[in-house]
Design a protein around this motif. Structure first.
Motif, PDB file in Angstrom:
ATOM      1  N   MET A   1       0.749  -1.051   0.082  1.00 22.28           N
ATOM      2  CA  MET A   1      -0.010  -0.006   0.025  1.00 22.28           C
ATOM      3  C   MET A   1       0.686   1.105   0.037  1.00 22.28           C
ATOM      4  SD  MET A   1      -2.922   1.001   2.721  1.00 22.28           S
ATOM      5  CE  MET A   1      -3.759   2.727   2.716  1.00 22.28           C
ATOM      6  N   SER A   2       0.272   2.380  -0.905  1.00 15.91           N
ATOM      7  CA  SER A   2       1.169   3.503  -0.851  1.00 15.91           C
ATOM      8  C   SER A   2       1.111   4.387   0.213  1.00 15.91           C
ATOM      9  CB  SER A   2       1.130   4.280  -2.124  1.00 15.91           C
ATOM     10  OG  SER A   2       1.707   5.473  -2.366  1.00 15.91           O
ATOM     11  N   GLU A   3       1.774   5.009   0.933  1.00 14.61           N
ATOM     12  CA  GLU A   3       1.593   5.996   2.151  1.00 14.61           C
ATOM     13  C   GLU A   3       1.684   7.532   1.518  1.00 14.61           C
ATOM     14  OE1 GLU A   3       4.173   3.589   2.149  1.00 14.61           O
ATOM     15  OE2 GLU A   3       2.923   2.240   3.391  1.00 14.61           O
ATOM     16  N   VAL A   4       1.992   7.739   0.609  1.00 15.05           N
ATOM     17  CA  VAL A   4       2.202   9.219  -0.183  1.00 15.05           C
ATOM     18  C   VAL A   4       0.867   9.754  -0.035  1.00 15.05           C
ATOM     19  CG1 VAL A   4       3.174  10.699  -1.853  1.00 15.05           C
ATOM     20  CG2 VAL A   4       4.539   8.460  -0.982  1.00 15.05           C
ATOM     21  N   GLN A   5       0.732  10.740   0.343  1.00 15.04           N
ATOM     22  CA  GLN A   5      -0.559  11.639   0.232  1.00 15.04           C
ATOM     23  C   GLN A   5      -0.816  12.725  -0.860  1.00 15.04           C
ATOM     24  OE1 GLN A   5      -1.389  13.269   4.206  1.00 15.04           O
ATOM     25  NE2 GLN A   5      -1.093  11.329   5.066  1.00 15.04           N
ATOM     26  N   ASN A   6       0.390  13.244  -1.084  1.00 16.48           N
ATOM     27  CA  ASN A   6       0.189  14.284  -2.183  1.00 16.48           C
ATOM     28  C   ASN A   6       1.546  14.514  -2.748  1.00 16.48           C
ATOM     29  OD1 ASN A   6      -2.308  15.997  -0.869  1.00 16.48           O
ATOM     30  ND2 ASN A   6      -0.942  15.553   0.533  1.00 16.48           N
ATOM     31  N   LEU A   7       1.608  14.805  -4.169  1.00 12.58           N
ATOM     32  CA  LEU A   7       2.841  15.052  -4.877  1.00 12.58           C
ATOM     33  C   LEU A   7       3.030  16.406  -5.422  1.00 12.58           C
ATOM     34  CD1 LEU A   7       2.971  11.816  -6.953  1.00 12.58           C
ATOM     35  CD2 LEU A   7       4.150  12.174  -4.898  1.00 12.58           C
ATOM     36  N   LEU A   8       3.962  17.186  -5.128  1.00 14.90           N
ATOM     37  CA  LEU A   8       4.344  18.091  -5.802  1.00 14.90           C
ATOM     38  C   LEU A   8       5.233  18.207  -6.895  1.00 14.90           C
ATOM     39  CD1 LEU A   8       4.420  21.343  -5.646  1.00 14.90           C
ATOM     40  CD2 LEU A   8       6.276  21.429  -3.926  1.00 14.90           C
ATOM     41  N   VAL A   9       4.849  18.518  -8.256  1.00 15.26           N
ATOM     42  CA  VAL A   9       5.704  18.124  -9.401  1.00 15.26           C
ATOM     43  C   VAL A   9       6.160  19.610  -9.954  1.00 15.26           C
ATOM     44  CG1 VAL A   9       5.916  17.193 -11.399  1.00 15.26           C
ATOM     45  CG2 VAL A   9       4.338  16.193  -9.751  1.00 15.26           C
ATOM     46  N   LEU A  10       7.435  19.674 -10.086  1.00 17.94           N
ATOM     47  CA  LEU A  10       8.189  20.624 -10.810  1.00 17.94           C
ATOM     48  C   LEU A  10       8.519  20.105 -11.892  1.00 17.94           C
ATOM     49  CD1 LEU A  10       9.859  22.521  -7.866  1.00 17.94           C
ATOM     50  CD2 LEU A  10       7.607  22.711  -8.569  1.00 17.94           C
ATOM     51  N   PRO A  11       7.929  20.367 -13.247  1.00 23.07           N
ATOM     52  CA  PRO A  11       8.482  19.829 -14.289  1.00 23.07           C
ATOM     53  C   PRO A  11       9.471  20.535 -14.862  1.00 23.07           C
ATOM     54  CG  PRO A  11       6.311  20.591 -14.746  1.00 23.07           C
ATOM     55  CD  PRO A  11       6.731  20.960 -13.128  1.00 23.07           C
ATOM     56  N   ARG A  12      10.466  19.742 -15.706  1.00 20.62           N
ATOM     57  CA  ARG A  12      11.215  20.438 -16.882  1.00 20.62           C
ATOM     58  C   ARG A  12      12.044  21.566 -16.396  1.00 20.62           C
ATOM     59  NH1 ARG A  12      11.418  16.638 -21.085  1.00 20.62           N
ATOM     60  NH2 ARG A  12       9.527  15.532 -21.033  1.00 20.62           N
ATOM     61  N   LEU A  13      12.570  21.461 -15.359  1.00 16.91           N
ATOM     62  CA  LEU A  13      13.549  22.495 -14.818  1.00 16.91           C
ATOM     63  C   LEU A  13      14.948  22.433 -15.601  1.00 16.91           C
ATOM     64  CD1 LEU A  13      13.092  22.116 -10.867  1.00 16.91           C
ATOM     65  CD2 LEU A  13      11.852  23.676 -12.415  1.00 16.91           C
ATOM     66  N   ARG A  14      15.521  23.475 -16.160  1.00 15.22           N
ATOM     67  CA  ARG A  14      16.557  23.689 -16.686  1.00 15.22           C
ATOM     68  C   ARG A  14      17.731  24.145 -15.846  1.00 15.22           C
ATOM     69  NH1 ARG A  14      16.147  27.452 -21.395  1.00 15.22           N
ATOM     70  NH2 ARG A  14      18.158  26.243 -22.230  1.00 15.22           N
ATOM     71  N   VAL A  15      18.404  23.150 -15.545  1.00 14.02           N
ATOM     72  CA  VAL A  15      19.795  23.806 -14.771  1.00 14.02           C
ATOM     73  C   VAL A  15      21.020  23.715 -15.356  1.00 14.02           C
ATOM     74  CG1 VAL A  15      20.689  22.945 -12.391  1.00 14.02           C
ATOM     75  CG2 VAL A  15      18.331  22.371 -13.020  1.00 14.02           C
ATOM     76  N   GLN A  16      21.764  24.770 -15.117  1.00 14.85           N
ATOM     77  CA  GLN A  16      22.859  25.314 -15.698  1.00 14.85           C
ATOM     78  C   GLN A  16      24.024  25.116 -14.909  1.00 14.85           C
ATOM     79  OE1 GLN A  16      23.602  29.291 -17.375  1.00 14.85           O
ATOM     80  NE2 GLN A  16      23.676  28.205 -19.487  1.00 14.85           N
ATOM     81  N   ASN A  17      25.126  24.340 -15.378  1.00 12.54           N
ATOM     82  CA  ASN A  17      26.358  24.304 -14.520  1.00 12.54           C
ATOM     83  C   ASN A  17      26.050  23.465 -13.187  1.00 12.54           C
ATOM     84  OD1 ASN A  17      28.030  25.396 -16.531  1.00 12.54           O
ATOM     85  ND2 ASN A  17      27.707  27.533 -15.767  1.00 12.54           N
ATOM     86  N   ALA A  18      25.512  22.500 -13.091  1.00 11.80           N
ATOM     87  CA  ALA A  18      25.263  21.676 -11.919  1.00 11.80           C
ATOM     88  C   ALA A  18      26.572  20.897 -11.649  1.00 11.80           C
ATOM     89  CB  ALA A  18      24.201  20.773 -11.850  1.00 11.80           C
ATOM     90  N   ASN A  19      26.836  20.486 -10.463  1.00 18.12           N
ATOM     91  CA  ASN A  19      27.975  19.858 -10.115  1.00 18.12           C
ATOM     92  C   ASN A  19      28.040  18.467 -10.594  1.00 18.12           C
ATOM     93  OD1 ASN A  19      30.505  18.974  -8.818  1.00 18.12           O
ATOM     94  ND2 ASN A  19      29.492  18.875  -6.917  1.00 18.12           N
ATOM     95  N   ALA A  20      29.015  18.040 -11.375  1.00 21.39           N
ATOM     96  CA  ALA A  20      29.139  16.858 -12.107  1.00 21.39           C
ATOM     97  C   ALA A  20      29.749  15.707 -11.389  1.00 21.39           C
ATOM     98  CB  ALA A  20      29.413  16.785 -13.624  1.00 21.39           C
ATOM     99  N   ILE A  21      30.695  16.443 -10.245  1.00 20.73           N
ATOM    100  CA  ILE A  21      31.500  15.544  -9.595  1.00 20.73           C
ATOM    101  C   ILE A  21      30.595  14.978  -8.321  1.00 20.73           C
ATOM    102  CG2 ILE A  21      33.684  15.316  -8.309  1.00 20.73           C
ATOM    103  CD1 ILE A  21      34.703  17.321 -10.118  1.00 20.73           C
ATOM    104  N   SER A  22      30.016  14.124  -8.446  1.00 19.68           N
ATOM    105  CA  SER A  22      28.888  13.500  -7.232  1.00 19.68           C
ATOM    106  C   SER A  22      29.878  13.072  -5.976  1.00 19.68           C
ATOM    107  CB  SER A  22      28.074  12.586  -7.573  1.00 19.68           C
ATOM    108  OG  SER A  22      28.871  11.316  -8.113  1.00 19.68           O
ATOM    109  N   SER A  23      31.145  12.630  -6.087  1.00 18.94           N
ATOM    110  CA  SER A  23      32.066  12.179  -4.972  1.00 18.94           C
ATOM    111  C   SER A  23      33.097  11.930  -5.221  1.00 18.94           C
ATOM    112  CB  SER A  23      31.191  10.887  -4.286  1.00 18.94           C
ATOM    113  OG  SER A  23      31.717   9.770  -5.354  1.00 18.94           O
ATOM    114  N   GLN A  24      34.161  11.689  -4.346  1.00 20.22           N
ATOM    115  CA  GLN A  24      35.405  11.331  -4.659  1.00 20.22           C
ATOM    116  C   GLN A  24      35.596  10.383  -5.513  1.00 20.22           C
ATOM    117  OE1 GLN A  24      34.031  11.198  -1.540  1.00 20.22           O
ATOM    118  NE2 GLN A  24      35.246  12.521  -0.083  1.00 20.22           N
TER     119      GLN A  24
END
Length: 328
Positions: A1-24
């Protein structure tokens, strides 16, 4: 059974120059901890605006990925910027930074009385949240406006999920179609445990790190096939094949593990602030898998959430894709 009550969806966000080095040890898509950090920062910003919205988890669907790197054969090099000169007028050292342009959809599991309004009120709330996110950093990257002609696909929504099973499933199916084409990252701790057991059977000294590295690379395996010649002689023919595990699996960081006990605030020199307890940690790693959203059965398979174990010194993120899919 799913416990999630509501979903907030922010679609198609264009992100420029995010960090591509996720770890060591990994690079490419930003670490999920960056989106969890965005979720916590957003919840605090909304509280200062008297919007009492509680966040329980976040899911990320990637529609486009453009690493800022130059590829030359098997070698890739990040595009680096020349830093300004230092105080002496000399050239400052170059600090390697990996950047990536992203087109993503963020899906938050939320709770609060503000979710019970009518459709117009929920739409206004989702738009206000999206405007706040537009002024924030996502994995170190900047949110830029949507391309012309895509405003209808980029409209944020706050969706109360139905309670009954069939209506809820149909509602989630409609949502999944909106997120195509794209891929979402889910946790596959089970694949890491399975590969570790397989390696231990063949080599008892194998470690969990060996299993993680084995799943993180392309493995060329030698196969010997007996061939009978025209004279009736048997000889072995050698062939090399790449072992390809099923699915698009990748190594990912999933949080941090403690190296020391917790120090009292202000007792560690050069810490970020003197009011927060301090602890030295190192990165935790696991295996993730990119899957198409249409393969999800319920919202929990999409969402990542915090699953800390303070007594064990674990500050990690969890996702229930495997646990839910095995029960389905």
């Amino acid at each position: 059974m799913s416990e999630v009550q509501n979903l907030l969806v922010l679609p198609r966000l264009r992100v420029q120059n995010a960090n591509a080095i996720s770890s060591q040890m990994t690079w490419g898509f930003p670490a999920i901890s960056a989106f969890i950090g965005l979720m916590h920062a957003l919840e605090r910003k909304l509280a200062t605006s008297n919007i009492l919205l509680l966040f329980d988890g976040v899911g990320v669907i990637c529609h486009d990925f453009e690493a800022q790197a130059t590829e030359n054969g098997f070698t890739r090099t990040f595009h680096l910027t020349r830093n300004p000169v230092d105080r002496s007028g000399g050239t400052a050292a170059i600090v390697e930074e990996g950047r990536v342009h992203l087109d993503i959809t963020l899906v938050f599991a939320v709770r609060g009385d503000v979710c019970s309004g009518n459709e117009a009120e929920r739409g206004a709330l989702a738009k206000e949240v999206a405007e706040i996110v537009a002024g924030m950093r996502i994995a170190g990257g900047s949110v830029i406006p949507a391309l012309p002609g895509r405003t209808s696909r980029s409209r944020p929504t706050l969706i109360p999920l139905e309670e009954s099973g069939e209506e809820r499933d149909e509602q989630f199916r409609r949502l999944k179609r909106r997120w195509l084409p794209g891929f979402t990252l889910v946790s596959r701790d089970d694949l890491l445990a399975q590969r570790f057991e397989e390696m231990r059977e063949a080599r008892p000294t194998a470690t969990i790190l060996d299993a993680w590295l084995d799943l993180s690379r392309l493995n060329h395996e030698c196969h010997l096939k007996p061939i009978e010649s025209a004279q009736g002689e048997i000889h072995e023919e050698v062939s090399w094949e790449i072992r390809r595990p099923p699915g698009w699996i990748v190594p990912i960081p999933i949080g941090y593990g403690a190296l020391t006990e917790v120090f009292e605030p202000g007792t560690v020199a050069n810490s970020r602030d003197a009011e927060t307890p301090f602890r030295f940690v190192e990165s935790l790693y696991s295996i993730g898998q990119w899957i198409s959203p249409h393969r999800l059965q319920c919202p929990e398979e999409l969402l990542w959430y915090v699953g800390n174990d303070l007594d064990a010194g674990l500050y990690r993120l969890n996702n229930d894709y495997h646990n839910r899919s095995t029960r389905a």
